[in-house]
Write a protein that holds these residues in place. Sequence first.
Motif, PDB file in Angstrom:
ATOM      1  N   ILE A 232       0.853  -1.199   0.000  1.00 45.74           N
ATOM      2  CA  ILE A 232       0.000   0.000   0.000  1.00 45.74           C
ATOM      3  C   ILE A 232       0.893   1.255   0.000  1.00 45.74           C
ATOM      4  O   ILE A 232       0.856   2.056   0.945  1.00 45.74           O
ATOM      5  CB  ILE A 232      -0.955   0.013   1.214  1.00 45.74           C
ATOM      6  CG1 ILE A 232      -0.191  -0.258   2.524  1.00 45.74           C
ATOM      7  CG2 ILE A 232      -2.071  -0.983   1.032  1.00 45.74           C
ATOM      8  CD1 ILE A 232      -1.052  -0.079   3.772  1.00 45.74           C
ATOM      9  N   PRO A 233       1.692   1.449  -1.038  1.00 48.56           N
ATOM     10  CA  PRO A 233       2.644   2.576  -1.059  1.00 48.56           C
ATOM     11  C   PRO A 233       1.962   3.940  -1.012  1.00 48.56           C
ATOM     12  O   PRO A 233       2.568   4.917  -0.568  1.00 48.56           O
ATOM     13  CB  PRO A 233       3.386   2.384  -2.382  1.00 48.56           C
ATOM     14  CG  PRO A 233       2.458   1.586  -3.239  1.00 48.56           C
ATOM     15  CD  PRO A 233       1.742   0.665  -2.294  1.00 48.56           C
ATOM     16  N   ALA A 234       0.696   4.015  -1.469  1.00 43.83           N
ATOM     17  CA  ALA A 234      -0.001   5.298  -1.465  1.00 43.83           C
ATOM     18  C   ALA A 234      -0.367   5.747  -0.051  1.00 43.83           C
ATOM     19  O   ALA A 234      -0.681   6.925   0.172  1.00 43.83           O
ATOM     20  CB  ALA A 234      -1.269   5.213  -2.310  1.00 43.83           C
ATOM     21  N   THR A 235      -0.341   4.828   0.897  1.00 42.61           N
ATOM     22  CA  THR A 235      -0.704   5.138   2.287  1.00 42.61           C
ATOM     23  C   THR A 235       0.461   4.976   3.246  1.00 42.61           C
ATOM     24  O   THR A 235       0.547   5.688   4.249  1.00 42.61           O
ATOM     25  CB  THR A 235      -1.864   4.229   2.748  1.00 42.61           C
ATOM     26  OG1 THR A 235      -2.948   4.338   1.829  1.00 42.61           O
ATOM     27  CG2 THR A 235      -2.341   4.603   4.138  1.00 42.61           C
ATOM     28  N   ALA A 236       1.365   4.048   2.937  1.00 38.13           N
ATOM     29  CA  ALA A 236       2.438   3.672   3.863  1.00 38.13           C
ATOM     30  C   ALA A 236       3.601   4.660   3.799  1.00 38.13           C
ATOM     31  O   ALA A 236       4.674   4.359   3.270  1.00 38.13           O
ATOM     32  CB  ALA A 236       2.914   2.252   3.568  1.00 38.13           C
ATOM     33  N   PHE A 237       3.384   5.840   4.329  1.00 42.73           N
ATOM     34  CA  PHE A 237       4.453   6.836   4.405  1.00 42.73           C
ATOM     35  C   PHE A 237       4.186   7.729   5.614  1.00 42.73           C
ATOM     36  O   PHE A 237       3.065   7.790   6.140  1.00 42.73           O
ATOM     37  CB  PHE A 237       4.515   7.680   3.126  1.00 42.73           C
ATOM     38  CG  PHE A 237       3.288   8.510   2.876  1.00 42.73           C
ATOM     39  CD1 PHE A 237       3.179   9.795   3.388  1.00 42.73           C
ATOM     40  CD2 PHE A 237       2.233   8.003   2.124  1.00 42.73           C
ATOM     41  CE1 PHE A 237       2.042  10.560   3.162  1.00 42.73           C
ATOM     42  CE2 PHE A 237       1.093   8.758   1.897  1.00 42.73           C
ATOM     43  CZ  PHE A 237       0.991  10.049   2.423  1.00 42.73           C
TER      44      PHE A 237
END
Length: 287
Positions: A232-237
């Motif tokens: 989930i790169p769009a959320t995992a930051f």
Amino acid sequence: MADSYKSHMVDTTMEMADVSQCIILTVAYFLLSWGCHLASAAYSSTIPEYHEYTRPDKQTKCMITVKRDWKEKINWDMNIASGFLSAAMFAMYSYTVCTVLASGEAEERWLYRSSVSTHSLCLHAGVSLYEASTYPFVGKKLEFYVHHVLVLLNCGAFLYTGRGHPWGSFMGLVEGTNIPLCLVMYMRAIPALSDTLAFKLSGAALWLTYLLIRVVLMPFGICLLWQDQHNIPATAFLFADPVNNYAWLCLLYGSGAVVLGLSYYWFYLITKGFLKVLGFERSAKQV
């Protein structure tokens, strides 16, 4: 997503008022920690062993009386204060972890924030400042300072962005090992208690919590966090800016490597000490 979590969803940045509140809370918990320290000193002054204790002389094997100096008293009070404060942190962190990581969706691991998670991270930062402020008096080694600097940087990142609180809480579970550790250190400060069943049980609890939380659970958590970044790169930051987020990832994984290395080394020392307490001195020397 469940309605109970919607109120906790946050943007990628926090308002300055929220950051200021976190700073105020951290300072308040720092002062609270010193308040616990002074309360321990006041109560412990009524305990005879706080002022002096008896132990066998290494050469004559006869019992001698030793007066406890001010450095030992500071360490005594720090262990008591840190034990209670670590228990509070562990309870608050466990609440967040059980609420989000164990039963929530993957996105909630990055978006969830509550008053409990905020207070637990501020408490952790305040306690780290308190413990570090006692180290010059008791002569702690460099690695203890490094450990607290990393704690402050990581807690600060979670608090500043308002994101990833469940991950900060998950990593904060390591404070659970400090509860039996402080108890062991307290009982070790009183030689008469070092041969009791309670001391051995405390050592067993310390060894077990280190094994479960620091040796097993933390590597699992780091792997799960890495998996989130790929699934989930769009959320995992944590930071919206890619450069800042990359810097945070370097801090996070670098801190994880250092803390894991220290944890494994301390686990090795704890295992040696535990074997010695159980009477396996020869085996401990061979570990």
